[in-house]
Every structure is written in C-alpha cells, then in structure tokens.
Design an enzyme around this catalytic site. Sequence first.
Site, PDB file in Angstrom:
ATOM      1  N   ASP A  72      -7.403 -41.148 -12.221  1.00  0.00           N
ATOM      2  CA  ASP A  72      -6.624 -41.884 -11.228  1.00  0.00           C
ATOM      3  C   ASP A  72      -6.007 -40.932 -10.220  1.00  0.00           C
ATOM      4  O   ASP A  72      -5.618 -41.325  -9.129  1.00  0.00           O
ATOM      5  CB  ASP A  72      -5.508 -42.686 -11.908  1.00  0.00           C
ATOM      6  CG  ASP A  72      -6.012 -43.969 -12.549  1.00  0.00           C
ATOM      7  OD1 ASP A  72      -7.191 -44.307 -12.364  1.00  0.00           O
ATOM      8  OD2 ASP A  72      -5.209 -44.641 -13.241  1.00  0.00           O
TER       9      ASP A  72
ATOM     10  N   ASN B 202       9.482 -31.641  -5.443  1.00  0.00           N
ATOM     11  CA  ASN B 202       9.111 -32.107  -6.784  1.00  0.00           C
ATOM     12  C   ASN B 202       7.646 -31.859  -7.116  1.00  0.00           C
ATOM     13  O   ASN B 202       7.329 -31.131  -8.041  1.00  0.00           O
ATOM     14  CB  ASN B 202       9.417 -33.598  -6.941  1.00  0.00           C
ATOM     15  CG  ASN B 202      10.848 -33.858  -7.351  1.00  0.00           C
ATOM     16  OD1 ASN B 202      11.590 -32.921  -7.644  1.00  0.00           O
ATOM     17  ND2 ASN B 202      11.250 -35.107  -7.352  1.00  0.00           N
TER      18      ASN B 202
ATOM     19  N   THR C 180      10.208 -32.815 -14.632  1.00  0.00           N
ATOM     20  CA  THR C 180      10.781 -33.896 -15.444  1.00  0.00           C
ATOM     21  C   THR C 180      10.627 -35.263 -14.775  1.00  0.00           C
ATOM     22  O   THR C 180      11.078 -36.261 -15.324  1.00  0.00           O
ATOM     23  CB  THR C 180      12.279 -33.644 -15.710  1.00  0.00           C
ATOM     24  OG1 THR C 180      12.968 -33.575 -14.459  1.00  0.00           O
ATOM     25  CG2 THR C 180      12.489 -32.358 -16.483  1.00  0.00           C
ATOM     26  N   ALA C 181       9.995 -35.285 -13.606  1.00  0.00           N
ATOM     27  CA  ALA C 181       9.848 -36.543 -12.867  1.00  0.00           C
ATOM     28  C   ALA C 181       8.463 -37.154 -13.120  1.00  0.00           C
ATOM     29  O   ALA C 181       8.099 -37.442 -14.247  1.00  0.00           O
ATOM     30  CB  ALA C 181      10.107 -36.299 -11.381  1.00  0.00           C
TER      31      ALA C 181
ATOM     32  N   SER D 274       6.126 -38.197 -16.671  1.00  0.00           N
ATOM     33  CA  SER D 274       5.598 -39.551 -16.923  1.00  0.00           C
ATOM     34  C   SER D 274       4.093 -39.531 -17.124  1.00  0.00           C
ATOM     35  O   SER D 274       3.543 -40.375 -17.825  1.00  0.00           O
ATOM     36  CB  SER D 274       5.950 -40.480 -15.750  1.00  0.00           C
ATOM     37  OG  SER D 274       7.343 -40.616 -15.618  1.00  0.00           O
TER      38      SER D 274
ATOM     39  N   ASP E 250      19.373 -39.426  -7.129  1.00  0.00           N
ATOM     40  CA  ASP E 250      18.384 -38.348  -7.060  1.00  0.00           C
ATOM     41  C   ASP E 250      17.519 -38.451  -5.812  1.00  0.00           C
ATOM     42  O   ASP E 250      17.143 -37.432  -5.228  1.00  0.00           O
ATOM     43  CB  ASP E 250      17.506 -38.373  -8.311  1.00  0.00           C
ATOM     44  CG  ASP E 250      18.236 -37.818  -9.530  1.00  0.00           C
ATOM     45  OD1 ASP E 250      18.865 -36.761  -9.417  1.00  0.00           O
ATOM     46  OD2 ASP E 250      18.181 -38.462 -10.594  1.00  0.00           O
TER      47      ASP E 250
END
Length: 252
Positions: free
Chosen positions: A141, A111, A152-153, A157, A41
Amino acid sequence: MKIYFTASESEDAQAAKETLIERYGHVPAGEADVIVALGGDGFMLETMHSFMSSRTPIYGMNKGTIGFLLNKYEEANLIERLEAGQITELHPLRMVAVDMHGQKVEALAINEVSLLRESRQTAKIQISIDGNVKVEELTCDGVLVATPAGSTAYNYSAHGPILPVNAGVLALTPISAFRPRRWRGAILPREARIELTVREAAKRPVSAVADAVEVRDVSTVTIEEKRDVTIRLLFDPEHNLEKRILDEQFML
C-alpha cells in the site's frame, strides 16, 4: 525573557494565549528568546515548520489531545520552566519528488515522508539505498521513511520501530506489504540517501507526502536528512522527548 506566543484556532488555546500574554508580555517572533506554542501535536508541527529557519527554541504547551511533542499546560512559573528547560535538536528530512510529467517538488518533513497508493491497485516500489538496489519490487500500500521524532506516529502505526532521538538512524517501513511478505523494513544510518522508484506509475499511481505537502502521481522520490536545518525544542527536564520516546516502547 522575551516570549512570542502562538496558538491554534481552538477557543481553549486562544484563551490561554490571551491569559499568558497579559501575564508575561509578548514580542514579535524575530525579537523573541523563545517561542511558546499552545495547541496540540498538529499545531506544534505547524509551528516547527513555520520557524524551521530560525534557531529560536520552541516550547509547546498542550492545549490539544495527546500532546506528545508538548509540555503540560500551566500558567504559573512559565519563566522558571523556560529557564530550566532542556533542548532537543531535530533535523528534518528533505524530499525531492519527481512526478510522471517530470515536474520536481522539494519539501521538508519533520515526522516522515510517505509514499501511498492512489487507487485500488497495490503500488510497486523499488527501493535503493546510496545507489544500491535493496528491494527490487515491493508490492504494498506504500512505504515511509521516519525520523526518530516521527517514529512514534504513522511509522509506529505501520509496525515500524520506535527510534531514540539521538540514535542517529532513520526508519524505513513498508505499509501493508504484500510481497515480499516477510520484509518488515530497515533501520538506516541518518547519512543514507534513499531513492524510491514507482513501477508501472501510470497504471498504479502513487502519491508522496512530506508532513503536510502532497505530490500526486510521482515516479521517483529521493529522501535524505537535511543536516543544515536544525529545529530546537524545549522540554521540561522531567518530561523531555528522549524520555517520552523511551517510555513509548513499554506502553502495553
């Protein structure tokens, strides 16, 4: 069909490139009907950036780890797969970052664009949408804006939403928000202009990252979709990006 092959530096990807060139031939990128990228990827993202100004479709085959943006690697029937492939069109984000010295840096992100604290102290960021302040001060943060392809990256998360490719929206997601505690982000129309202003920038330094481009010590960052740039990805019909993103929402 005229094909331009490109591969990551891994031995496996380079060996696959040599095998495929011997079997299907190879032309310069400017003469190709399709670009075939071999790697993971990360390399696929590099390839998309390299050919962002071209409308030549990019067909990735997985020679990496996860391969979310790639098709399955097979040597046989490549021409038939390319002819049957389905096009997915993506538009990158345009980041304009101004640092504490007034220097401006522009970059494109496929992204996401992320703002991240540089020190032990939390960042304080004001969020405005289309000129209207929506969050006076987010203590966190960091914060990010993700495209559907990038949802989805890092966005996922950070507990951001997964976005269908053709939904016409962007994800605005806080990273480890301290205050306001209950704010989980927002889903914005793709036409939105997002301005992030760093409070107490000298005391609480923040960096801005657009994919692989990092700008340190930013004071303001403006983000919007760049509709005049189109990246065309080619996928096998049974394994297209739209389906993958849909399936990802049901992964337990």
